[in-house]
Design an enzyme around this catalytic site. Structure first.
Site, PDB file in Angstrom:
ATOM      1  N   LYS A 269       4.482  14.820   4.665  1.00  0.00           N
ATOM      2  CA  LYS A 269       5.145  14.045   5.717  1.00  0.00           C
ATOM      3  C   LYS A 269       4.961  12.564   5.397  1.00  0.00           C
ATOM      4  O   LYS A 269       3.833  12.086   5.289  1.00  0.00           O
ATOM      5  CB  LYS A 269       4.521  14.381   7.074  1.00  0.00           C
ATOM      6  N   ASP A 274       5.167   5.513  12.876  1.00  0.00           N
ATOM      7  CA  ASP A 274       5.621   6.387  13.961  1.00  0.00           C
ATOM      8  C   ASP A 274       5.432   5.699  15.309  1.00  0.00           C
ATOM      9  O   ASP A 274       4.351   5.686  15.873  1.00  0.00           O
ATOM     10  CB  ASP A 274       4.820   7.701  13.916  1.00  0.00           C
ATOM     11  N   LYS A 281       5.566   5.788  22.069  1.00  0.00           N
ATOM     12  CA  LYS A 281       4.133   5.967  22.277  1.00  0.00           C
ATOM     13  C   LYS A 281       3.574   4.800  23.096  1.00  0.00           C
ATOM     14  O   LYS A 281       4.116   3.698  23.040  1.00  0.00           O
ATOM     15  CB  LYS A 281       3.404   5.968  20.919  1.00  0.00           C
ATOM     16  N   ASP A 292       0.752   7.570   9.312  1.00  0.00           N
ATOM     17  CA  ASP A 292       1.541   8.786   9.505  1.00  0.00           C
ATOM     18  C   ASP A 292       2.247   9.240   8.219  1.00  0.00           C
ATOM     19  O   ASP A 292       3.001  10.202   8.230  1.00  0.00           O
ATOM     20  CB  ASP A 292       2.550   8.581  10.639  1.00  0.00           C
ATOM     21  N   ASP A 351       9.184  12.022  19.573  1.00  0.00           N
ATOM     22  CA  ASP A 351       7.877  11.773  18.949  1.00  0.00           C
ATOM     23  C   ASP A 351       7.395  12.988  18.142  1.00  0.00           C
ATOM     24  O   ASP A 351       6.418  12.893  17.415  1.00  0.00           O
ATOM     25  CB  ASP A 351       6.849  11.398  20.031  1.00  0.00           C
ATOM     26  N   GLU A 353       8.529  14.097  15.480  1.00  0.00           N
ATOM     27  CA  GLU A 353       9.456  13.845  14.366  1.00  0.00           C
ATOM     28  C   GLU A 353       8.994  14.451  13.051  1.00  0.00           C
ATOM     29  O   GLU A 353       9.821  14.777  12.199  1.00  0.00           O
ATOM     30  CB  GLU A 353       9.659  12.325  14.198  1.00  0.00           C
ATOM     31  N   ARG A 355       7.722  17.320  12.188  1.00  0.00           N
ATOM     32  CA  ARG A 355       8.195  18.676  11.895  1.00  0.00           C
ATOM     33  C   ARG A 355       9.663  18.690  11.516  1.00  0.00           C
ATOM     34  O   ARG A 355      10.119  19.557  10.791  1.00  0.00           O
ATOM     35  CB  ARG A 355       7.909  19.588  13.097  1.00  0.00           C
TER      36      ARG A 355
HETATM   37  N1  BES Z   1       2.076  11.396  14.070  1.00  0.00           N
HETATM   38  C1  BES Z   1       1.914  12.039  15.314  1.00  0.00           C
HETATM   39  C2  BES Z   1       0.635  12.868  15.381  1.00  0.00           C
HETATM   40  C3  BES Z   1      -0.645  12.101  15.494  1.00  0.00           C
HETATM   41  C4  BES Z   1      -1.016  11.547  16.706  1.00  0.00           C
HETATM   42  C5  BES Z   1      -1.486  11.987  14.423  1.00  0.00           C
HETATM   43  C6  BES Z   1      -2.214  10.864  16.803  1.00  0.00           C
HETATM   44  C7  BES Z   1      -2.684  11.321  14.524  1.00  0.00           C
HETATM   45  C8  BES Z   1      -3.042  10.753  15.722  1.00  0.00           C
HETATM   46  C9  BES Z   1       3.080  12.989  15.562  1.00  0.00           C
HETATM   47  O1  BES Z   1       4.306  12.588  15.089  1.00  0.00           O
HETATM   48  C10 BES Z   1       3.224  13.098  17.056  1.00  0.00           C
HETATM   49  O2  BES Z   1       3.547  12.127  17.662  1.00  0.00           O
HETATM   50  N2  BES Z   1       2.949  14.282  17.583  1.00  0.00           N
HETATM   51  C11 BES Z   1       3.020  14.526  18.970  1.00  0.00           C
HETATM   52  C12 BES Z   1       3.757  15.825  19.160  1.00  0.00           C
HETATM   53  C13 BES Z   1       4.144  16.090  20.576  1.00  0.00           C
HETATM   54  C14 BES Z   1       5.211  15.132  21.018  1.00  0.00           C
HETATM   55  C15 BES Z   1       4.634  17.509  20.650  1.00  0.00           C
HETATM   56  C16 BES Z   1       1.596  14.604  19.528  1.00  0.00           C
HETATM   57  O3  BES Z   1       0.728  15.131  18.838  1.00  0.00           O
HETATM   58  O4  BES Z   1       1.381  14.083  20.594  1.00  0.00           O
HETATM   59 ZN    ZN Z   2       4.241  11.338  13.453  1.00  0.00          ZN
HETATM   60 MN    MN Z   3       5.339  11.289  16.456  1.00  0.00          MN
END
Ligand code: BES
Ligand code: ZN
Ligand code: MN
Length: 501
Positions: A269, A274, A281, A292, A351, A353, A355
């Site tokens: 990824k 992000d 966020k 990210d 958010d 994104e 996947r």
């Molecule tokens: N890049 C983030 C995941 C992340 C968050 C990694 C904090 C490290 C620290 C990912 O893209 C994301 O935002 N995931 C969301 C998914 C949710 C919206 C289903 C998450 O984990 O909150």
């Molecule tokens: Zn992300």
């Molecule tokens: Mn995200």
């Protein structure tokens, strides 16, 4: 930093610091430590028998080197010999290098840290890797000149007892040095701010990496090609940004006949930043979202290691690189995407994104018919909450592949912990107006994300690594300053080495 190996007794080495490994317990000193102690008239034994030095792993103590050519002797604790392994040697090497560096001493000599049952080459590799990892400066953009930056011990001599041992030590030191360089290269990518590491700059770095070795090659698809190839996930995530998305292909081919050589694929990824997109966020700690692209960094780092260490296996690498931004052109919650495999996805949260970009990359990797695919992604906060910073999450339905990865995790120092992936997780991701939604329930968030990805990995052996908790260190550790850890590169490399047989 320069590593040298020499057939010489430690006590005679001409260096700033004689580093002496000492196990805990009454028999902690080996013959070479005792030889140093004799020269010091018992001062080493004396200094290390007080309570402040118990031989615990990573403990250090400077002792004056009266009567020796060296300026200091450094006792380094190796812990319990029954528990000592390559990871312990790495840590002890890191602690020794850190201690010498902060004392502004520029050379050190040591015998690779080893328990009796370990082979000399592995011991030298692990010790050298620890030293190389500890001597990493994240200050890539400081302008005040080298004088103000941390200084590291720069000349390291490994002592060997015999000519036959010498060649093993030399071989091990080279391997350890290469491993550390690969990890430090990965850390640089993570630490790089997102305006200095856009998808295009990441692609340029992948091309430069490939140029550095005849065993590597690299191709890049720009935004037009991504659209033409119908990678709807990658295109959709990146379309809100002024920075065009990139799809990076890397290939490592070993030298010689390709007959009987297996092919595996690594996927990363590469979200260079992000923001969350329209599902934006909160601003607290958002600056960390430059990491990210940790999965992408791990892929590039693995290719750095492949080129240096040349195992007999063919490896394909794919990075889906994009910037997740809100704008007038950005994806909106509820929007529909048509993915490269033909499935449709309702984006209920912009958010989620990672996947979306990974799904297309995994599908494309599958079309190249590798033996198996492993992806790495900073995919979910949920995985970080579940496992913390010690191990990444491993999700796969393939028990043999799980075993290979768990073993590789143990030996590489980038450990993985298996989490479940079941039909129930896939079910949660079924859509209302489209085949899938990209965001399932909060509960089991890491598993639902893997469930989503599994639709794109049908019919191929595949494992997913959620490295959200492991790519960044909030505080310095023995072998790692605060910041990017380089996690994943070493694990990917070990997976490739193990799969090569
Ligand atoms: N890049 C983030 C995941 C992340 C968050 C990694 C904090 C490290 C620290 C990912 O893209 C994301 O935002 N995931 C969301 C998914 C949710 C919206 C289903 C998450 O984990 O909150
Ligand atoms: Zn992300
Ligand atoms: Mn995200």
């Amino acid at each position: 930093m320069r590593f040298a190996a020499k057939e010489e007794a430690l006590v005679n080495a001409k260096t700033d610091v004689l580093v002496v490994g000492i196990f805990s317990g009454p028999k902690g000193m080996d013959a070479s430590a005792k030889a140093v102690d004799r020269k010091l008239k018992g001062a080493l034994k004396d200094a290390t028998s007080f309570a402040d030095f118990d031989g615990g792993l990573g403990k250090t103590l400077f002792v004056p080197a009266t009567g020796l050519a060296a300026r200091r002797v450094l006792a380094v604790g190796l812990g319990d010999p029954a528990e000592f392994d390559a990871q312990a040697a790495l840590r002890a090497g890191a602690c020794a290098a850190k201690e010498c560096s902060s004392a502004r001493l520029s050379s050190m000599a040591l015998i690779p840290f080893r328990a009796r049952r370990m082979n000399v080459r592995d011991a030298a590799a692990a010790t050298a890797e620890g030293i190389g990892r500890a001597c990493y400066d994240p200050g890539i953009h400081h302008t005040q000149g080298k004088a103000k930056r941390p200084k590291f011990v720069s000349r390291i001599q490994f002592c060997a007892k015999s000519a036959s041992e010498l060649s093993l030590v030399r071989e091990g030191a080279r391997r350890g040095e290469a491993l550390a360089e690969g990890v430090n290269f990965t850390r640089d990518l993570i630490n790089e701010p997102s305006n200095e590491l856009t998808p295009r700059i990441l692609a340029r770095k992948a091309k430069a990496l490939a140029k550095s070795s005849p065993l590597l090659s690299c191709r890049v698809w720009g935004e037009k090609e991504i659209l033409r190839r119908e990678m709807g996930g990658l295109y959709g995530v990146g379309k809100g940004s002024d920075e065009p998305s990139q799809f990076i292909h890397l290939e490592y081919r070993p030298r010689g006949s390709q007959r009987g050589v297996k092919t595996i694929a690594l996927v990363g990824k590469g979200i260079t930043f992000d923001t969350g997109g329209i599902s934006i966020k909160p601003s607290a700690n958002m600056e960390l979202m430059k990491f990210d692209m940790g999965g992408a960094a791990a892929v590039l780092g693995a290719f750095h290691l492949l080129a240096a260490l040349k195992p007999r296996i063919r490896v394909l690498g794919y990075v889906a690189a994009a910037e997740n931004m809100p704008s007038g052109k950005a994806l909106k919650p509820g929007d529909l995407l048509r993915m490269m495999n033909g499935m449709t996805v309702e984006v209920n949260n912009t958010d989620a994104e990672g996947r979306l970009v990974l799904a297309d990359a995994i599908h494309y990797a599958k079309s190249q018919k590798p033996e198996f695919i492993v992806d790495a992604a900073t995919l979910t906060g949920a995985c970080m909450i579940a496992l913390g910073d010690v191990a990444c999450g491993l999700m796969t339905e393939d028990d043999d592949l799980a075993k290979l990865i768990l073993d590789a995790g143990k030996s590489s120092g980038d450990p993985a912990w298996r989490l479940p992936l079941q039909d129930a997780h896939r079910e949660q991701m079924k859509g209302h107006v489209a085949d899938l939604i990209n965001t399932g329930p909060r509960e089991g968030g890491a598993l639902n994300a893997a469930g989503f990805l599994s639709y794109f990995a049908k019919g191929v052996r595949w494992a997913h690594l959620d490295i959200a908790g492991t790519v960044w260190a909030d505080r310095a550790k023995d072998d790692n300053p605060k910041g990017g850890t380089g996690f994943g590169a070493r694990l990917f490399y070990s997976i490739a080495e193990k799969a090569s047989g």
